[in-house]
Scaffold this motif. Structure first.
Motif, PDB file in Angstrom:
ATOM      1  N   ALA A 147     -44.431   7.819   8.309  1.00  0.00           N
ATOM      2  CA  ALA A 147     -44.855   9.193   8.007  1.00  0.00           C
ATOM      3  C   ALA A 147     -45.130   9.972   9.287  1.00  0.00           C
ATOM      4  N   ALA A 148     -45.828   9.353  10.238  1.00  0.00           N
ATOM      5  CA  ALA A 148     -46.148  10.034  11.493  1.00  0.00           C
ATOM      6  C   ALA A 148     -44.887  10.358  12.289  1.00  0.00           C
ATOM      7  N   ALA A 149     -43.884   9.464  12.248  1.00  0.00           N
ATOM      8  CA  ALA A 149     -42.656   9.649  13.024  1.00  0.00           C
ATOM      9  C   ALA A 149     -41.805  10.809  12.517  1.00  0.00           C
ATOM     10  N   VAL A 150     -42.127  11.354  11.345  1.00  0.00           N
ATOM     11  CA  VAL A 150     -41.412  12.540  10.859  1.00  0.00           C
ATOM     12  C   VAL A 150     -41.583  13.698  11.846  1.00  0.00           C
ATOM     13  N   GLY A 151     -42.718  13.728  12.552  1.00  0.00           N
ATOM     14  CA  GLY A 151     -42.928  14.762  13.559  1.00  0.00           C
ATOM     15  C   GLY A 151     -41.864  14.736  14.640  1.00  0.00           C
ATOM     16  N   ASN A 152     -41.434  13.546  15.048  1.00  0.00           N
ATOM     17  CA  ASN A 152     -40.368  13.436  16.050  1.00  0.00           C
ATOM     18  C   ASN A 152     -39.008  13.755  15.465  1.00  0.00           C
ATOM     19  N   LEU A 153     -38.833  13.488  14.158  1.00  0.00           N
ATOM     20  CA  LEU A 153     -37.595  13.900  13.495  1.00  0.00           C
ATOM     21  C   LEU A 153     -37.435  15.415  13.584  1.00  0.00           C
ATOM     22  N   LEU A 154     -38.535  16.148  13.385  1.00  0.00           N
ATOM     23  CA  LEU A 154     -38.484  17.606  13.474  1.00  0.00           C
ATOM     24  C   LEU A 154     -38.188  18.062  14.897  1.00  0.00           C
ATOM     25  N   GLN A 155     -38.709  17.314  15.886  1.00  0.00           N
ATOM     26  CA  GLN A 155     -38.420  17.663  17.274  1.00  0.00           C
ATOM     27  C   GLN A 155     -36.935  17.501  17.579  1.00  0.00           C
ATOM     28  N   GLY A 156     -36.354  16.364  17.142  1.00  0.00           N
ATOM     29  CA  GLY A 156     -34.916  16.171  17.334  1.00  0.00           C
ATOM     30  C   GLY A 156     -34.101  17.208  16.578  1.00  0.00           C
ATOM     31  N   TRP A 157     -34.536  17.514  15.365  1.00  0.00           N
ATOM     32  CA  TRP A 157     -33.874  18.544  14.547  1.00  0.00           C
ATOM     33  C   TRP A 157     -33.852  19.875  15.289  1.00  0.00           C
ATOM     34  N   ASP A 158     -34.991  20.270  15.844  1.00  0.00           N
ATOM     35  CA  ASP A 158     -35.097  21.546  16.551  1.00  0.00           C
ATOM     36  C   ASP A 158     -34.204  21.579  17.791  1.00  0.00           C
ATOM     37  N   ASN A 159     -34.202  20.495  18.567  1.00  0.00           N
ATOM     38  CA  ASN A 159     -33.381  20.454  19.780  1.00  0.00           C
ATOM     39  C   ASN A 159     -31.908  20.648  19.472  1.00  0.00           C
ATOM     40  N   ALA A 160     -31.430  19.980  18.423  1.00  0.00           N
ATOM     41  CA  ALA A 160     -30.012  20.078  18.081  1.00  0.00           C
ATOM     42  C   ALA A 160     -29.680  21.434  17.468  1.00  0.00           C
ATOM     43  N   THR A 161     -30.570  21.971  16.659  1.00  0.00           N
ATOM     44  CA  THR A 161     -30.293  23.235  15.978  1.00  0.00           C
ATOM     45  C   THR A 161     -30.148  24.387  16.963  1.00  0.00           C
ATOM     46  N   ILE A 162     -31.042  24.467  17.937  1.00  0.00           N
ATOM     47  CA  ILE A 162     -30.967  25.578  18.891  1.00  0.00           C
ATOM     48  C   ILE A 162     -29.720  25.462  19.755  1.00  0.00           C
ATOM     49  N   ALA A 163     -29.281  24.228  20.031  1.00  0.00           N
ATOM     50  CA  ALA A 163     -28.061  24.050  20.827  1.00  0.00           C
ATOM     51  C   ALA A 163     -26.851  24.629  20.111  1.00  0.00           C
ATOM     52  N   GLY A 164     -26.823  24.542  18.773  1.00  0.00           N
ATOM     53  CA  GLY A 164     -25.716  25.121  18.020  1.00  0.00           C
ATOM     54  C   GLY A 164     -25.918  26.585  17.714  1.00  0.00           C
ATOM     55  N   ALA A 165     -27.150  26.970  17.385  1.00  0.00           N
ATOM     56  CA  ALA A 165     -27.424  28.354  16.975  1.00  0.00           C
ATOM     57  C   ALA A 165     -27.291  29.336  18.119  1.00  0.00           C
ATOM     58  N   VAL A 166     -27.545  28.891  19.365  1.00  0.00           N
ATOM     59  CA  VAL A 166     -27.508  29.821  20.493  1.00  0.00           C
ATOM     60  C   VAL A 166     -26.108  30.414  20.695  1.00  0.00           C
ATOM     61  N   LEU A 167     -25.081  29.701  20.243  1.00  0.00           N
ATOM     62  CA  LEU A 167     -23.710  30.232  20.342  1.00  0.00           C
ATOM     63  C   LEU A 167     -23.571  31.517  19.535  1.00  0.00           C
ATOM     64  N   TYR A 168     -24.250  31.591  18.408  1.00  0.00           N
ATOM     65  CA  TYR A 168     -24.154  32.760  17.526  1.00  0.00           C
ATOM     66  C   TYR A 168     -25.235  33.797  17.849  1.00  0.00           C
ATOM     67  N   ILE A 169     -26.370  33.352  18.416  1.00  0.00           N
ATOM     68  CA  ILE A 169     -27.411  34.290  18.841  1.00  0.00           C
ATOM     69  C   ILE A 169     -26.884  35.187  19.952  1.00  0.00           C
ATOM     70  N   LYS A 170     -26.116  34.589  20.876  1.00  0.00           N
ATOM     71  CA  LYS A 170     -25.544  35.359  21.987  1.00  0.00           C
ATOM     72  C   LYS A 170     -24.682  36.507  21.470  1.00  0.00           C
TER      73      LYS A 170
END
Length: 739
Positions: A10-33
């Motif tokens: 349950a506690a490790a879900v916090g790190n899942l969200l961190q990994g999720w965020d890192n990957a999402t911004i790497a893809g989303a920044v292409l369209y934010i630009k």
């Protein structure tokens, strides 16, 4: 142990969200630009990505001290709130400035999770599987990255990908994380004990351990309140209570400690060796008290000596005593029938209130773990009305002046015991001395078998055998000298809560053991960041593009943006099996062994990447060599240098300053991350790709030397024993330097 496992998941879900965020911004920044026309403003584009990093760095500076004050669980709940609010604001984001605010809020959640999840898991996990459970954050983080890359890749195939939806989806899993933190996650029992809330700590331990009797664990957690203090290494011989020992160096009966087994009436006696001639145990090569090697920190040798002498299953130990495993058990789940004295601690004319209510006084730190009644020492100090014997509650029984306590298992084969002995002071007056002992059996080779212990009436050919044990002896937290002066009489000798409520102090950071642990923790975090992981991640899409993956994907109608996302997803997928292997090996091979084994492969991979950039070779050969090197680097990094630094930093600090020290190590991690990330493009322009990877290889070589000389093996050891060893090792290192 299932309770501890589910809490860690349950506690490790916090790190899942961190990994999720890192990957999402790497893809989303292409369209934010595209939407905000940032092609001409690379600084603003970089700030959008880095804002989360800035938030994480800032919150880390105060997260440890606040976690030591408020608790681990409230900070993890706050982390989930930051994740959730940040996701909602990113989903809205009407302009780039609101997006920057949302990324900052998200970074606050990331910083709290990355810093406190390993700390929380270490404080709730049993020693035998602590490494495995603390590798979970690495696994869930990589799993979150993979899931996020897959989601973003799917969205990128749409006619008009919506970057707000990509980023805002984070709020859904963060809501699940919030529910888990509020309704499922208990507070850390070690933190509860440090605040004197023993009744709550006992309930949490019962849930984590899956049994009612957690007296040994409770006593251990109280002992973990101390920071520093005098400690010494001794060696004991363990045998049946009716055994006769001829060796003159075996101590007299007053120094014996009685050890109780799981069966009623089953017990052994541990006798300290008072000199060095007893089978040459103390002075023999490899002894805990004598091991040393040039250049290697005495602390590393000290820890190593314990692991080298661990008895194996089915060894002489279990042959000598058929039920010995019940005492030095791994799981600690055996029923206990020790002859513990649980008499009431009520005293005439004294009223010790409990914050858990009157009926719960036995479970609160304000009430004693030891009920004090008089011995020969007490008769000089205390009125006769207070009784005539010593008794130890929650873990052992002291049977009169000079006798030891019935030990209690604390995990990893370690036993916790106490010993009281009378001695004469300088003025001839009798003085009492109370000692805490961490006891661990050692493997005994055939050449060291003697006649000290023989089992009378035992089963099988037991003659000529004995059990040797290493002991770490120090002043107990239950009986500190400074509080004894304030409370010469009364329950628990003293009140440990008075030490607990003082909280962490900055001066504790300069205690030799803590300072030594900080050098190890900060050093390994710095070296991890400069070992090349960011550079290899940066270069991976280019390498896989050269390998023809991009061409293959474009031939089936996938755009270049989608292709880069899919390549990143495949790269992340490769990490998961390797992390699973690391989870399996973390408590078998150990942290130090994994680092020493995997770092040379990182060095070899980086050297091959350097050579492939310098030496001209065919494009196909170059692509194949580079791809194999990158895959090997990723796989072995996440097996060792990825998870181990955070695991070690969560294990090596005392309870009272653990949050503060981990925050210092995490701050080092984030600052190193910022420096490496923003220096990489500059370094690529100045020294080229070969130069950058060459520098990373040199750092990895330095890292291997640092691990070999400075980083001890902590597998299977209770946290309190680890910190005590750091204290002893630091003093040994100082003595060696002075000599």
């Amino acid at each position: 142990m299932s309770g501890a496992v589910w809490v860690a998941v349950a506690a490790a879900v916090g790190n899942l969200l961190q990994g999720w965020d890192n990957a999402t911004i790497a893809g989303a920044v292409l369209y934010i630009k595209r939407e905000f026309n940032l092609e001409s403003e690379p600084a603003l584009e970089g700030l959008i990505v880095a804002m989360s990093l800035i938030g994480a760095t800032l919150v880390t500076t105060c997260s440890g001290a606040i976690a030591d004050w408020l608790g681990r669980r409230p900070m993890l709940i706050i982390s989930s709130v930051f994740y959730f609010v940040g996701g909602l604001v990113m989903l809205w984001s009407p302009n780039v400035y609101v997006l920057l605010l949302a990324r900052f809020l998200d970074g606050l959640g990331v910083g709290l999770a990355v810093t406190l999840v390993p700390l929380y898991i270490s404080e709730t996990a049993p020693p035998e599987i602590r490494g495995t459970l603390n590798t979970l954050p690495q696994f869930t983080g990589s799993g979150g990255m993979f899931l996020s890359y897959c989601m973003v890749f799917g969205m990128s195939l749409m006619e008009s990908p919506n970057w707000r939806l990509m980023l805002g989806v984070l709020s859904a899993p963060s809501l699940i994380y919030f529910v888990l933190m509020v309704f499922f996650l208990p507070e850390s029992p070690r933190w509860l004990v440090s605040k004197g809330r023993m009744h709550e700590a006992k309930k949490v331990l019962q849930k984590l351990c899956g049994r009612e009797d957690v007296s040994g664990e409770m006593a251990l957690l109280v002992e973990g309140l101390a920071v520093g203090g005098e400690a010494s290494l001794e060696e004991y011989i363990i045998g049946p209570p009716n055994d006769h020992m001829d060796d003159q160096d075996i101590s007299n009966e007053k120094e014996q400690i009685k050890l109780y087994g799981a069966e009623q009436g089953l017990s052994w006696v541990a006798r300290p060796i008072s000199g060095q001639s007893a089978a040459g145990l103390v002075s023999r090569p490899g002894s805990m008290a004598s091991q040393n090697a040039p250049l290697i920190d005495p602390l590393v040798t000290l820890f190593g000596s314990v692991h080298e002498k661990l008895p194996e299953g089915g060894s002489m130990r279990s042959m000598l005593f058929p039920h010995f495993g019940s005492m030095f058990s791994v799981g600690g789940n055996q029923p206990r029938n020790e002859e513990w004295d649980v008499e009431s601690v009520a005293r005439e004319g004294e009223d010790y209130q409990s914050d858990a209510g009157v009926g719960d006084s036995d479970d609160n730190l304000q009430s004693p773990l030891i009920s004090r009644q008089t011995t020969s020492l007490d008769r000089d100090l205390v009125p006769p009305a207070h009784g005539s014997a010593f008794s130890m509650r929650h873990g052992s029984l002291v049977q009169g002046a000079g006798e030891g306590a019935g030990s209690t298992g604390i995990g990893g084969g370690w036993q916790l015991a106490w010993k009281w002995s009378d001695k004469e002071g300088p003025d001839g007056k009798k003085e009492g001395e109370f000692k805490r002992i961490y006891l661990h059996p050692e493997a005994v080779t055939g050449s060291r078998r003697g006649s000290m212990v023989s089992l009378h009436g035992g089963e099988g050919p037991m003659t000529g055998e004995f059990i040797q044990a290493a002991a770490l002896v120090s002043q107990p937290a239950l009986y500190p000298k400074e509080l004894l002066e304030q409370h010469p009489i009364g329950p628990a000798m003293v009140h440990p809560a008075e030490t607990a409520v003082t909280g962490p102090s900055w001066k504790d950071l300069f205690e030799p053991g803590v300072k030594h642990a900080l050098i190890v923790g900060v050093g390994i975090q710095i070296l991890q960041q400069f070992s090349g992981i960011n550079g290899v991640l940066y270069y991976t899409p280019q390498i896989l593009e050269q390998a023809g993956v991009g061409v293959l994907l474009s031939n089936i109608g996938i755009s270049s943006a989608s292709a880069s996302l899919l390549i990143s997803a495949l790269t992340t997928l490769l990490m998961l099996p390797s992390i699973a292997v690391a989870m399996r090996l973390m408590d078998i091979a150990g942290r130090r062994s994994l680092l020493l084994t995997t770092i040379p492969i990182l060095i070899a991979s980086l050297i091959i990447l350097v050579l492939s950039s310098v030496i001209s070779m065919g494009s196909v050969v170059h692509a194949v060599v580079s791809t194999v090197s990158v895959v090997l680097y990723f796989c072995f990094f996440v097996m060792g240098f990825g998870p181990v630094p955070n695991i070690l930093c969560a294990e090596i600090f005392p309870t009272r300053v653990r949050g503060l020290c981990i925050a210092i190590c995490a701050l080092t991690f984030w600052i190193g991350d910022i420096v490496v990330t923003y220096s990489l493009p500059v370094m690529l322009k100045s020294v080229g790709l070969a130069g950058v990877f060459g520098m990373y290889a040199v750092v990895c070589l330095i890292s291997w030397g640092f691990v070999f000389m400075k980083v001890p093996e902590t597998k299977g050891m209770p946290l309190e024993v680890i910190t005590e060893f750091f204290s002893v090792g630091a003093k040994q290192a100082a003595a060696a330097k002075n000599n």
